[in-house]
Enzyme design. Sequence first.
Site, PDB file in Angstrom:
ATOM      1  N   HIS A  56       0.812  -1.213   0.000  1.00 56.49           N
ATOM      2  CA  HIS A  56       0.000   0.000   0.000  1.00 56.49           C
ATOM      3  C   HIS A  56       0.845   1.263   0.000  1.00 56.49           C
ATOM      4  O   HIS A  56       0.381   2.336  -0.357  1.00 56.49           O
ATOM      5  CB  HIS A  56      -0.919   0.025   1.221  1.00 56.49           C
ATOM      6  CG  HIS A  56      -1.611  -1.271   1.488  1.00 56.49           C
ATOM      7  ND1 HIS A  56      -2.396  -1.895   0.543  1.00 56.49           N
ATOM      8  CD2 HIS A  56      -1.607  -2.091   2.572  1.00 56.49           C
ATOM      9  CE1 HIS A  56      -2.863  -3.031   1.045  1.00 56.49           C
ATOM     10  NE2 HIS A  56      -2.394  -3.175   2.265  1.00 56.49           N
ATOM     11  N   HIS A 109       6.222   7.246   5.650  1.00 61.53           N
ATOM     12  CA  HIS A 109       5.706   6.573   4.461  1.00 61.53           C
ATOM     13  C   HIS A 109       5.251   7.607   3.442  1.00 61.53           C
ATOM     14  O   HIS A 109       5.181   8.801   3.733  1.00 61.53           O
ATOM     15  CB  HIS A 109       4.595   5.573   4.804  1.00 61.53           C
ATOM     16  CG  HIS A 109       3.329   6.206   5.301  1.00 61.53           C
ATOM     17  ND1 HIS A 109       3.028   6.357   6.633  1.00 61.53           N
ATOM     18  CD2 HIS A 109       2.271   6.731   4.630  1.00 61.53           C
ATOM     19  CE1 HIS A 109       1.852   6.932   6.775  1.00 61.53           C
ATOM     20  NE2 HIS A 109       1.375   7.175   5.568  1.00 61.53           N
ATOM     21  N   HIS A 147       2.767   8.609  -0.262  1.00 58.63           N
ATOM     22  CA  HIS A 147       1.639   8.398  -1.178  1.00 58.63           C
ATOM     23  C   HIS A 147       1.982   9.115  -2.478  1.00 58.63           C
ATOM     24  O   HIS A 147       2.476  10.248  -2.450  1.00 58.63           O
ATOM     25  CB  HIS A 147       0.350   8.960  -0.583  1.00 58.63           C
ATOM     26  CG  HIS A 147      -0.021   8.347   0.742  1.00 58.63           C
ATOM     27  ND1 HIS A 147      -0.856   7.262   0.856  1.00 58.63           N
ATOM     28  CD2 HIS A 147       0.360   8.672   2.008  1.00 58.63           C
ATOM     29  CE1 HIS A 147      -0.984   6.931   2.135  1.00 58.63           C
ATOM     30  NE2 HIS A 147      -0.258   7.782   2.860  1.00 58.63           N
ATOM     31  N   GLU A 170      -2.444  13.095  -0.748  1.00 63.83           N
ATOM     32  CA  GLU A 170      -3.734  12.816  -0.133  1.00 63.83           C
ATOM     33  C   GLU A 170      -4.474  14.109   0.180  1.00 63.83           C
ATOM     34  O   GLU A 170      -5.637  14.275  -0.189  1.00 63.83           O
ATOM     35  CB  GLU A 170      -3.537  11.984   1.131  1.00 63.83           C
ATOM     36  CG  GLU A 170      -2.938  10.616   0.841  1.00 63.83           C
ATOM     37  CD  GLU A 170      -3.353   9.571   1.837  1.00 63.83           C
ATOM     38  OE1 GLU A 170      -4.028   8.613   1.431  1.00 63.83           O
ATOM     39  OE2 GLU A 170      -2.986   9.711   3.021  1.00 63.83           O
ATOM     40  N   HIS A 186       4.476  11.363   4.833  1.00 66.76           N
ATOM     41  CA  HIS A 186       3.964  11.431   6.203  1.00 66.76           C
ATOM     42  C   HIS A 186       5.034  10.971   7.180  1.00 66.76           C
ATOM     43  O   HIS A 186       5.565   9.858   7.046  1.00 66.76           O
ATOM     44  CB  HIS A 186       2.725  10.547   6.359  1.00 66.76           C
ATOM     45  CG  HIS A 186       1.543  11.021   5.585  1.00 66.76           C
ATOM     46  ND1 HIS A 186       0.468  10.210   5.270  1.00 66.76           N
ATOM     47  CD2 HIS A 186       1.255  12.244   5.058  1.00 66.76           C
ATOM     48  CE1 HIS A 186      -0.415  10.898   4.594  1.00 66.76           C
ATOM     49  NE2 HIS A 186       0.032  12.134   4.448  1.00 66.76           N
ATOM     50  N   THR A 205      -5.355   7.670   7.306  1.00 63.57           N
ATOM     51  CA  THR A 205      -5.928   7.646   5.956  1.00 63.57           C
ATOM     52  C   THR A 205      -5.957   6.234   5.379  1.00 63.57           C
ATOM     53  O   THR A 205      -6.207   6.054   4.192  1.00 63.57           O
ATOM     54  CB  THR A 205      -5.154   8.573   5.006  1.00 63.57           C
ATOM     55  OG1 THR A 205      -3.794   8.116   4.902  1.00 63.57           O
ATOM     56  CG2 THR A 205      -5.174  10.005   5.510  1.00 63.57           C
ATOM     57  N   THR A 206      -5.675   5.250   6.207  1.00 58.22           N
ATOM     58  CA  THR A 206      -5.786   3.844   5.840  1.00 58.22           C
ATOM     59  C   THR A 206      -6.546   3.123   6.939  1.00 58.22           C
ATOM     60  O   THR A 206      -6.576   3.588   8.086  1.00 58.22           O
ATOM     61  CB  THR A 206      -4.400   3.189   5.682  1.00 58.22           C
ATOM     62  OG1 THR A 206      -3.680   3.302   6.914  1.00 58.22           O
ATOM     63  CG2 THR A 206      -3.606   3.851   4.562  1.00 58.22           C
TER      64      THR A 206
END
Length: 301
Positions: A78, A107, A109, A119, A132, A214-215
């Site tokens: 992910h 991590h 995105h 995000e 993040h 957000t997950t």
Amino acid sequence: MLVFITILDLIATVHAFFGYSNGLQNSWSKHSQHCAGQYQSPVHIESHTAMPLAIPALEIVGFHNLIPRPISMTNNGHSVVIKPSGNGYAKIFGALLEDIYEVEHIHFHWGKKNNRGSEHVINGIRFAMEMHIVTRNQNYSTFNEALMYDDGLAVLAFFFNVREEDNPSLKPITHDMSLVQPDGSVAYLTHTFTLASLLPQNMDYFYTYRGSLTTPPCSEVVTWIVFPDPMPVSISQIAKFRHLSDGNGHLSDNYRHIQHRGHRKIFVRRFPTVLNTYKNIYRSINSPQFWGLDKHQNNTV
């Protein structure tokens, strides 16, 4: 020597339903009820509606020291997650945080194309990538324990836009990224680096609000601190993120849909004019009403 192993997801429990297609995102709440909560993230931040506030500076401790090794880099299917073997090497406090928070992991995105990937959206702009830095309130001994409390986590969010030249600060991460191409694999970074090297030079200006992971499990325990000025990432560097595998193909567009802001307040930092301003802020930051939250908000996962 770089070692590969298959591991469990370092961010959250792995769910078969967890994916970023429209259909899968819409199904998150069927498996994790908090994903349908009132205070979800990410949100669209608009500068003209953000509330100016004399917020103390965000203070960082240990960010200029080299991160202790070994430093794992994991493709959890992910995202790509950077995590040292121990905790407590770097901390943050200040802003609207009442406690000290320890860095847990980093991590990212990113998007399949350069006009999407972040995000959060700032004034209608979605950036190519968002980083993040996830921190845990040091009052709680583990990440999972922190998920049980409203003030459990604080996440620093930073944006990247694509440029031609490499960003030297990202090289320790992108150098070994091809080694975690398969979903579920991990390697150990060849080179260490400082967290400060990943940050923008000016961190005086930021937005902050209360939201969620957000997950899944989408726990509503996050104080977000969002820095709007983007940093560079080169075409070749972001290509290394885009070539990671999610088990079914290339891992990209791994960002969550924008969530309803509701009545939540988004604050933007303005410099204080008098010392008493700080004192007045800290009298009320524990109040849900201060953040525009329902006073009956549940404080569990």
